[in-house]
Design an enzyme around this catalytic site. Structure first.
Site, mmCIF file in Angstrom:
data_model
loop_
_atom_site.group_PDB
_atom_site.id
_atom_site.type_symbol
_atom_site.label_atom_id
_atom_site.label_comp_id
_atom_site.label_asym_id
_atom_site.label_seq_id
_atom_site.Cartn_x
_atom_site.Cartn_y
_atom_site.Cartn_z
ATOM 1 N N HIS A 121 0.854 -1.182 0.000
ATOM 2 C CA HIS A 121 0.000 0.000 0.000
ATOM 3 C C HIS A 121 0.893 1.236 0.000
ATOM 4 C CE1 HIS A 121 -2.883 2.947 1.685
ATOM 5 N NE2 HIS A 121 -3.847 2.117 1.334
ATOM 6 N N ASP A 198 2.777 -4.207 8.198
ATOM 7 C CA ASP A 198 1.521 -3.508 7.944
ATOM 8 C C ASP A 198 0.409 -4.536 8.124
ATOM 9 O OD1 ASP A 198 -0.796 -2.453 6.844
ATOM 10 O OD2 ASP A 198 0.148 -1.721 5.015
ATOM 11 N N GLN A 201 -4.766 -5.175 6.848
ATOM 12 C CA GLN A 201 -5.684 -6.130 6.236
ATOM 13 C C GLN A 201 -5.645 -7.506 6.909
ATOM 14 O OE1 GLN A 201 -7.905 -5.399 3.970
ATOM 15 N NE2 GLN A 201 -7.221 -3.329 3.504
ATOM 16 N N LYS A 224 -11.139 -0.827 9.907
ATOM 17 C CA LYS A 224 -11.279 -2.014 9.061
ATOM 18 C C LYS A 224 -11.702 -3.242 9.858
ATOM 19 C CE LYS A 224 -7.718 -0.368 5.834
ATOM 20 N NZ LYS A 224 -8.563 -0.028 4.675
ATOM 21 N N CYS A 364 -4.717 2.440 -3.838
ATOM 22 C CA CYS A 364 -3.492 2.947 -3.187
ATOM 23 C C CYS A 364 -2.345 1.956 -3.344
ATOM 24 C CB CYS A 364 -3.736 3.239 -1.703
ATOM 25 S SG CYS A 364 -4.969 4.519 -1.414
#
Length: 409
Positions: A121, A198, A201, A224, A364
């Site tokens: 991302h 990261d 997700q 999220k 993104c």
């Protein structure tokens, strides 16, 4: 608890969009919020809205208890050793930038290397680009396999003794790929590098154990994972956080201020300047309670089932390109696709007319789009409240889209 019972907990799903029942397939961008989270936010603002840490009055104490109680819930959720390692931020982007500014810039020099991948991302690319420009370090990209996965063989060739930082997303927001973070962290450490993850997700969809992963930093967002917008978390190993300087100054992170110098509070507060995100943290705590009640293993199994079903149904359509691994066990609950000769924005527009919400664009991830040889794609992403019927409606909408554009309109 079955999926229909879960759906009843999300008030936004009980509506029509453009005359059709809403089919929400954009949870990778932001998830919907259950009553439990909405009610906790409402209660905070109605009953004990106050600043934290500063006052001795009852409302301030209740707000502080709620805020710090949420920190303990996060600690348990990711299995951190201590709440000192849990920093509340505005989201994943702020968390990664905190590491890039507070750790990378003071510690990198010319000849050092930062390793990321083509699937990242923008929030896990640009901070490292800027850190490299500032320090003279080199930014290197870990190559991807044909299906978008990472091989450890490639990783061993890319991560070397010159590597100081490896920063990889645990799950791709485009391909749905689940990356081998534990193995990458071990390889990074063998070469004297730190591992940044990261988790935007991954945290909403699977159990996270930062101690088992042995990552040095882990970042994720509340919105999220059924929580509010504007709240996120940076986890870091204590020794690294203690040796980092804050990147924002003022307010609650201050210990003592003199005319020409100041000192900072201890962890975690030295990284939480100003009035913190009190309602957001309390809402995130409620979201964690909700997800743990459902069970992260149950959520992941449900998404694997939906991904397999969607992949099968969508693959049967002519003129459909689906990106990422074909094995649903190698991806989380999303399918990114294109229809031949139809722009993704047109796909999303026609689907919206049927009440179906999907994402269209570069997500993104323009570096990945270039790797995929696509300017943009459409993406349907699933969560604990989605059903096979939602996917059936998506497929019906895609068929209508193909028919609409094949007729020359």
């Amino acid at each position: 608890m079955n999926v229909q019972d879960i759906r009843e907990m999300f008030p936004i799903l009980n509506q029509e969009v453009n005359g059709s029942p809403l089919v929400y397939l954009d949870s990778a961008a932001t998830s919907q919020k259950p009553y439990q989270v909405i009610e906790v936010l409402d209660k905070y603002y109605r009953e004990y809205n106050s600043n934290v840490h500063r006052g001795v009055h009852t409302l301030g104490t209740r707000a502080t208890d709620g805020y710090e109680g949420a920190r303990e819930k996060v600690r348990r959720f990711i299995n951190a050793k201590s709440t000192e390692q849990v920093i509340f931020t505005r989201g994943t982007t702020t968390a990664i930038n905190t590491v890039a500014h507070g750790y990378a810039r003071p510690n990198l020099k010319e000849g050092d290397e930062i390793v990321i991948s083509h699937m990242e991302h923008h929030s896990n690319i640009i901070p490292w680009q800027q850190a490299a420009k500032h320090t003279g370090a080199t930014l290197k990209y870990l190559p991807l396999q044909e299906d978008g996965t990472i091989s450890m063989e490639d990783a061993r060739k890319t991560i070397t003794a010159n590597t100081k930082i490896v920063s990889i997303m645990q799950v791709s927001n485009v391909l749905g790929v689940v990356n081998p973070i534990k193995e990458l962290a071990q390889l990074a450490h063998e070469n004297g590098a730190i591992m940044v993850v990261d988790g935007a997700q991954s945290a909403p969809h699977m159990k996270i154990d930062v101690q088992d992963l042995d990552c040095d930093f882990f970042a994720f967002s509340g919105h999220k994972m059924c929580g509010p917008t504007g709240i996120g978390v940076l986890y870091g190993k204590k020794a690294l956080l203690e040796n980092m300087e804050p990147i924002e100054f003022g307010g609650e992170m201050i210990d003592f201020v003199d005319l020409y110098d100041s000192t900072w509070k201890e962890l975690p507060w030295k990284f939480e300047s100003g009035t913190p995100i009190i309602a957001g943290a309390i809402g995130l705590g409620a979201a964690i309670d909700f997800l743990e009640e459902i069970g992260l293993d149950n959520i992941l199994a449900h998404e694997h089932k939906l991904a397999a079903y969607a992949f099968e149904k969508m693959s049967a359509l002519d003129g459909m390109t689906i990106y990422g691994p074909k094995d649903p066990m190698k991806r989380t609950g999303l399918v990114t696709f294109n229809i031949d000769d139809v722009h993704p924005h047109d796909v999303a527009t026609v689907l919206d007319a049927e009440g179906i919400a999907v994402r269209a664009g570069h997500h993104c991830a323009q570096v990945l789009m270039k790797w995929l040889k696509a300017s943009s794609t459409a993406r349907a992403s699933f969560y604990l409240y989605n059903t096979e019927e939602d996917i059936d409606k998506l497929v019906e909408g895609l068929i209508k889209t193909k028919e609409y554009f094949s007729d020359g309109f």
